[in-house]
Design an enzyme around this catalytic site. Sequence first.
Site, short mmCIF file in Angstrom:
data_model
loop_
_atom_site.label_atom_id
_atom_site.label_comp_id
_atom_site.label_asym_id
_atom_site.label_seq_id
_atom_site.Cartn_x
_atom_site.Cartn_y
_atom_site.Cartn_z
N ILE A 251 0.73 -1.08 0.51
CA ILE A 251 0.21 0.21 0.24
C ILE A 251 0.79 1.44 0.05
O ILE A 251 2.39 1.13 0.47
CB ILE A 251 -0.93 0.07 1.88
N SER A 252 1.05 2.06 -0.15
CA SER A 252 1.10 3.56 -0.69
C SER A 252 2.08 3.63 -1.45
O SER A 252 2.28 2.03 -2.75
CB SER A 252 1.25 3.88 1.11
#
Length: 586
Positions: A251-252
């Site tokens: 994620i990110s």
Amino acid sequence: MFAFPRHSTHRQADDLLTGGLGLDGLRAAAPPAFADPVAPTAAELRRRALWSNWRGIADLAPAGGYGTLYGGMPSVPGREFHALATVPGARHPHRVMVQVPDAFDAARRCVVVTASSGSRGIYGAIAVAGAWGLPRGCAVAYTDKGAGTDYFDLDAGMGTGSDGTVVGPGQAAAFNPLGNASATNPAPAAGSERAGHGVAFKHAHSGDNPEADWGAHVKQAAQFALAQLDEAYPQAAPFTFDNTRVIAVGISNGGGAVLRAAEQGDWLDAVVAGEPNVSVDGVRPLYDIGTEAGLLMPCAVLAVEDRPRSPLSALAQKGGELRCASLAAAGILAGGDVAAQARQAHAQLRASGWTDAAIRAGTLSVDFDLWRAIAATYASSYGRFGVGEHPCGYAWSALNPDFTARAATASERAAWWADGSGIPPGAGIGLVDTKAALPDPTLPGLQCLRALWTGEDAQARRVHAGIAQTRAGLPRAGLPVLVIHGRDDGLLPPAFTSDPYVARAQAAGRDVHYWQVANAQHFDGFLALPDYRARYVPLLPYVYAALDAVMAHLDDPARPLPADALVPARASGPEPLTAAHLAVPR
């Protein structure tokens, strides 16, 4: 390829997933204590790093549904293997780790490979990949992708050893910007032990622009996993990309890293990327939108009615009023009062591609001064500026109450590896802004950071060159990819990241699928704030569901991946989150 290998066993009261803390221990407001704050053991540091990384990524509040509605934290016994790895051309290594649960099934060999979100340390994706893969019997491989929490104390000449403990001058540190003993430079540089003051950290000071190599970092982590499985299960060796299922998830920044890994040849079986920091040609990159937001958003959010509130909102309100006046004085805004100035700043952001939802959620980044912290770090990384070379005069240090720099204490230094997030401020380290000046202290430094994007001098060209190296290409043809992004993301708005990436990949015929989640912003960890919980849903349930979907598809290729979806999620307000609120696609 791999240096300083070490391994450890984690069973009974010290498992792989939570270090024996369990959900109740992770929910505790205080971190696990060190018996000796000046000299914590490697085991104590590991447990505390697990605590801080779980809390930084996941919403663990009872009403948020973790462990009951989605996810879980069973005790997972097994082994951990750590090393330092270096990609070709890099001056400094990145950390790699593989967790092998005792329930690993060599007959159904599975590796989940991941990269830390943000700039976090090696446990920075434990709540994303570990929580899903380990209970399913998969080995999980991690990389800090050339960032992480191997902070270096320039005053003391001390860094972080391979096990997270502090090491002194002349000892092998996982990161050492002074040329002392390290994985890539084993010979100390004479006279360099105390060069400089403050704190250096890999993302800002490695000189490697690690973001350019994110895909290679992920692949090396997977290669490390295969090598360790060969040693752990010699009767089943060799473990190869051809005979072992490998799924990448992050994620990110970790989401951006696994998308970059998807370009790295025919070795991955599937990819799940949540809220990825991914940039394609012709679309504004994070540095551009981040420096713009750092300048305009403190003023612009004052025009947002009923904006989210945090404990720092009152202070940010005053700072925003100052920023509006400063921008008006500079001729950037023309309005005669704060309300008019805020509307103009808001309109400028909207005109440059920001949505109302992203600006509203961006209030959090304003409150916590995230735009400045991110931009200062990324400018140094993209331009490959070393210690003391930041073009805008930023530095990092322990701070006195009046924000002046001071030397770190032994207890502060001892906790950095476990407590840090990879980008200060945090863990007792602050951002030193040498350009700060009244009446709007942070404005001069932010203007300098912005000029590194809009300007054309030698320093700006270095930053532009570094950013150009981070542009994403297409995933391998035929590789199943599922991208998930919150429509209200105020840090990495999908209009600048996932939307153009998915559109380009799908237009090229790639097997890319896209879930857009309504009422989801960037930080699940900040849903602990009541006003954010009242407005937003967590993103992790959708990442786990996407992993379930790609695993089912790989088990049975006749079962298609889920179609693109705009997920009608809604926040639960003060009530406990339910499946109806999430509306996870099936």
